[in-house]
Enzyme design. Structure first.
Site, PDB file in Angstrom:
ATOM      1  N   SER A   1      54.163  41.636  26.878  1.00  0.00           N
ATOM      2  CA  SER A   1      52.917  41.469  26.114  1.00  0.00           C
ATOM      3  C   SER A   1      51.752  41.225  27.049  1.00  0.00           C
ATOM      4  CB  SER A   1      53.059  40.255  25.187  1.00  0.00           C
ATOM      5  OG  SER A   1      51.834  39.966  24.569  1.00  0.00           O
TER       6      SER A   1
ATOM      7  N   TYR B   1      55.358  30.965  22.959  1.00  0.00           N
ATOM      8  CA  TYR B   1      55.557  32.416  22.990  1.00  0.00           C
ATOM      9  C   TYR B   1      55.142  33.034  24.332  1.00  0.00           C
ATOM     10  CZ  TYR B   1      54.483  37.335  21.635  1.00  0.00           C
ATOM     11  OH  TYR B   1      54.392  38.701  21.559  1.00  0.00           O
TER      12      TYR B   1
ATOM     13  N   LYS C   1      57.023  35.748  27.177  1.00  0.00           N
ATOM     14  CA  LYS C   1      56.568  37.102  27.506  1.00  0.00           C
ATOM     15  C   LYS C   1      56.328  37.236  29.011  1.00  0.00           C
ATOM     16  CE  LYS C   1      57.391  38.779  23.818  1.00  0.00           C
ATOM     17  NZ  LYS C   1      58.130  40.024  23.601  1.00  0.00           N
TER      18      LYS C   1
HETATM   19  P1  NAD Z   1      57.839  42.959  14.196  1.00  0.00           P
HETATM   20  O1  NAD Z   1      57.988  41.618  13.575  1.00  0.00           O
HETATM   21  O2  NAD Z   1      57.603  44.108  13.298  1.00  0.00           O
HETATM   22  O3  NAD Z   1      59.104  43.316  15.076  1.00  0.00           O
HETATM   23  C1  NAD Z   1      59.957  42.381  15.655  1.00  0.00           C
HETATM   24  C2  NAD Z   1      61.368  42.818  15.309  1.00  0.00           C
HETATM   25  O4  NAD Z   1      62.294  41.964  15.967  1.00  0.00           O
HETATM   26  C3  NAD Z   1      61.634  42.710  13.795  1.00  0.00           C
HETATM   27  O5  NAD Z   1      62.225  43.900  13.340  1.00  0.00           O
HETATM   28  C4  NAD Z   1      62.572  41.537  13.692  1.00  0.00           C
HETATM   29  O6  NAD Z   1      63.461  41.613  12.592  1.00  0.00           O
HETATM   30  C5  NAD Z   1      63.296  41.636  15.029  1.00  0.00           C
HETATM   31  N1  NAD Z   1      63.915  40.372  15.384  1.00  0.00           N
HETATM   32  C6  NAD Z   1      63.369  39.141  15.329  1.00  0.00           C
HETATM   33  N2  NAD Z   1      64.268  38.225  15.684  1.00  0.00           N
HETATM   34  C7  NAD Z   1      65.410  38.895  15.970  1.00  0.00           C
HETATM   35  C8  NAD Z   1      66.693  38.503  16.377  1.00  0.00           C
HETATM   36  N3  NAD Z   1      66.984  37.211  16.572  1.00  0.00           N
HETATM   37  N4  NAD Z   1      67.630  39.453  16.578  1.00  0.00           N
HETATM   38  C9  NAD Z   1      67.347  40.766  16.376  1.00  0.00           C
HETATM   39  N5  NAD Z   1      66.135  41.203  15.986  1.00  0.00           N
HETATM   40  C10 NAD Z   1      65.189  40.271  15.789  1.00  0.00           C
HETATM   41  O7  NAD Z   1      56.682  42.817  15.262  1.00  0.00           O
HETATM   42  P2  NAD Z   1      56.340  43.733  16.535  1.00  0.00           P
HETATM   43  O8  NAD Z   1      54.928  43.443  16.819  1.00  0.00           O
HETATM   44  O9  NAD Z   1      56.772  45.118  16.370  1.00  0.00           O
HETATM   45  O10 NAD Z   1      57.195  43.024  17.675  1.00  0.00           O
HETATM   46  C11 NAD Z   1      58.008  43.730  18.572  1.00  0.00           C
HETATM   47  C12 NAD Z   1      57.845  43.152  19.965  1.00  0.00           C
HETATM   48  O11 NAD Z   1      56.524  43.422  20.402  1.00  0.00           O
HETATM   49  C13 NAD Z   1      58.026  41.641  20.070  1.00  0.00           C
HETATM   50  O12 NAD Z   1      58.828  41.339  21.190  1.00  0.00           O
HETATM   51  C14 NAD Z   1      56.626  41.131  20.277  1.00  0.00           C
HETATM   52  O13 NAD Z   1      56.586  39.950  21.024  1.00  0.00           O
HETATM   53  C15 NAD Z   1      56.010  42.273  21.044  1.00  0.00           C
HETATM   54  N6  NAD Z   1      54.554  42.317  21.003  1.00  0.00           N
HETATM   55  C16 NAD Z   1      53.896  42.488  19.835  1.00  0.00           C
HETATM   56  C17 NAD Z   1      52.516  42.504  19.842  1.00  0.00           C
HETATM   57  C18 NAD Z   1      51.717  42.685  18.600  1.00  0.00           C
HETATM   58  O14 NAD Z   1      50.494  42.464  18.662  1.00  0.00           O
HETATM   59  N7  NAD Z   1      52.295  43.062  17.485  1.00  0.00           N
HETATM   60  C19 NAD Z   1      51.834  42.377  21.051  1.00  0.00           C
HETATM   61  C20 NAD Z   1      52.549  42.202  22.211  1.00  0.00           C
HETATM   62  C21 NAD Z   1      53.926  42.181  22.192  1.00  0.00           C
HETATM   63  C1  RM4 Z   2      50.899  39.441  21.296  1.00  0.00           C
HETATM   64  C2  RM4 Z   2      49.426  39.135  21.331  1.00  0.00           C
HETATM   65  C3  RM4 Z   2      48.862  39.440  19.991  1.00  0.00           C
HETATM   66  C4  RM4 Z   2      49.638  38.697  18.937  1.00  0.00           C
HETATM   67  C5  RM4 Z   2      51.100  38.998  19.044  1.00  0.00           C
HETATM   68  C6  RM4 Z   2      51.943  38.217  18.081  1.00  0.00           C
HETATM   69  O1  RM4 Z   2      51.551  39.195  22.461  1.00  0.00           O
HETATM   70  O2  RM4 Z   2      49.231  37.776  21.658  1.00  0.00           O
HETATM   71  O3  RM4 Z   2      47.503  39.110  19.942  1.00  0.00           O
HETATM   72  O4  RM4 Z   2      49.166  39.079  17.660  1.00  0.00           O
HETATM   73  O5  RM4 Z   2      51.549  38.714  20.319  1.00  0.00           O
END
Ligand code: NAD
Ligand code: RM4
EC number: 1.1.1.378
Length: 254
Positions: free
Chosen positions: A144, A157, A161
């Site tokens: 992230s 969090y 990351k």
């Molecule tokens: P999301 O909630 O749609 O996806 C996360 C997925 O992980 C979900 O499908 C959830 O069911 C699954 N999950 C959670 N806990 C779990 C577990 N214990 N075992 C198996 N699966 C599990 O949200 P997203 O934004 O698509 O997140 C995906 C990744 O992207 C995450 O690692 C998140 O930290 C990272 N991320 C997201 C953002 C953002 O802004 N959305 C930014 C940076 C990084």
């Molecule tokens: C990312 C970033 C985004 C936040 C998600 C959950 O790493 O911080 O801004 O929305 O996490």
């Protein structure tokens, strides 16, 4: 041009969001895909169907990534079905936004376990299989922008990351001799389930949008191309790298 023809790609947490987009993106590029998912069968099945509609094979394997056994079982099931593992996308993660001073112990421990321990054991299980196969592989971890910058309600969090980013640097060194590349993507703010409640606050959402030079928050599909690229032979000499996919948010000081 299809970049992942004949490859087997594994994606964790792939029933929603970035994981789902990465799984479908890999299938669009000719891969068979195994997805891990945590909870509901419906969205996982829908992802499998979307992949099959593209003419590729797919399986969904349920399991909590916080349990190290889940990683062993996920890889074993993928090998049983597709015969090999070429790519692991370690994506599953949680971000239960909460203030620092009264952060509950169990929220900290769960976040560390899912995001960091989960990634560690998934990457290790995939690497063990890739080394056994003897023809290299590619690992992409979804870190992230939060590996590089902080968040008031993300004190549990952001260290996970940063940890995932660091894990890719160290495993790039540990696995280079086996032809296994390890890289991370660093998404900015992408509209998914993980931040739906946080970004329901209109003021915060507008602030995040205003910080983004490209003028919009991201969609899960914005990550598919960068993940497919790093997974593919187009990135054959890329390892230990971290790719920001944030619409320019990180560099936007003023
Ligand atoms: P999301 O909630 O749609 O996806 C996360 C997925 O992980 C979900 O499908 C959830 O069911 C699954 N999950 C959670 N806990 C779990 C577990 N214990 N075992 C198996 N699966 C599990 O949200 P997203 O934004 O698509 O997140 C995906 C990744 O992207 C995450 O690692 C998140 O930290 C990272 N991320 C997201 C953002 C953002 O802004 N959305 C930014 C940076 C990084
Ligand atoms: C990312 C970033 C985004 C936040 C998600 C959950 O790493 O911080 O801004 O929305 O996490």
């Amino acid at each position: 041009m299809k970049l992942l023809e004949g490859k087997t790609v594994l994606v964790t947490g792939a029933s929603t969001g970035i994981g789902r987009a990465a799984a479908i993106g890999a299938a669009q590029h000719g891969a068979d895909v195994a997805i891990n998912y945590a909870h509901s069968d419906g969205p996982a099945q829908s992802c499998v169907e979307a992949i099959e509609a593209l003419g590729q094979r797919a399986i969904a394997v349920k399991g909590d990534v916080a349990d190290p056994q889940t990683a062993q079982d996920f890889v074993a099931k993928a090998v049983e079905t597709f015969g090999k593992v070429d790519v692991m996308v370690s994506n599953a993660g949680i971000c239960p936004f909460h203030a620092f001073l009264d952060m509950p112990v169990d929220v900290v421990e769960r976040t560390f376990k899912v995001n960091l321990h989960g990634a560690y054991f998934m990457v290790q299980a995939a690497a063990q299989q890739m080394v056994k196969q003897g023809h290299g592989g590619s690992i992409v971890a979804v870190s992230s922008i939060s590996a590089l910058v902080g968040g008031e309600f993300q004190t549990h969090y952001t260290p996970t990351k940063a940890g995932v980013h660091s894990l890719m640097q160290s495993t790039a060194i540990a696995l280079g001799k086996h032809g296994i590349r390890c890289n991370s993507v660093l998404p900015g703010t992408i509209l998914t389930e993980i931040n739906k409640d946080d970004l329901a606050d209109q003021e915060k959402r507008e602030y995040m949008e205003a910080r983004t030079p490209l003028g919009r928050l991201g969609a899960p599909e914005d990550l598919a191309g960068p993940i497919v690229f790093l997974a593919s032979d187009m990135a054959a000499y890329v390892t230990g790298a971290a790719l920001l996919v944030d619409g320019g948010m990180y560099v936007n000081l003023q």
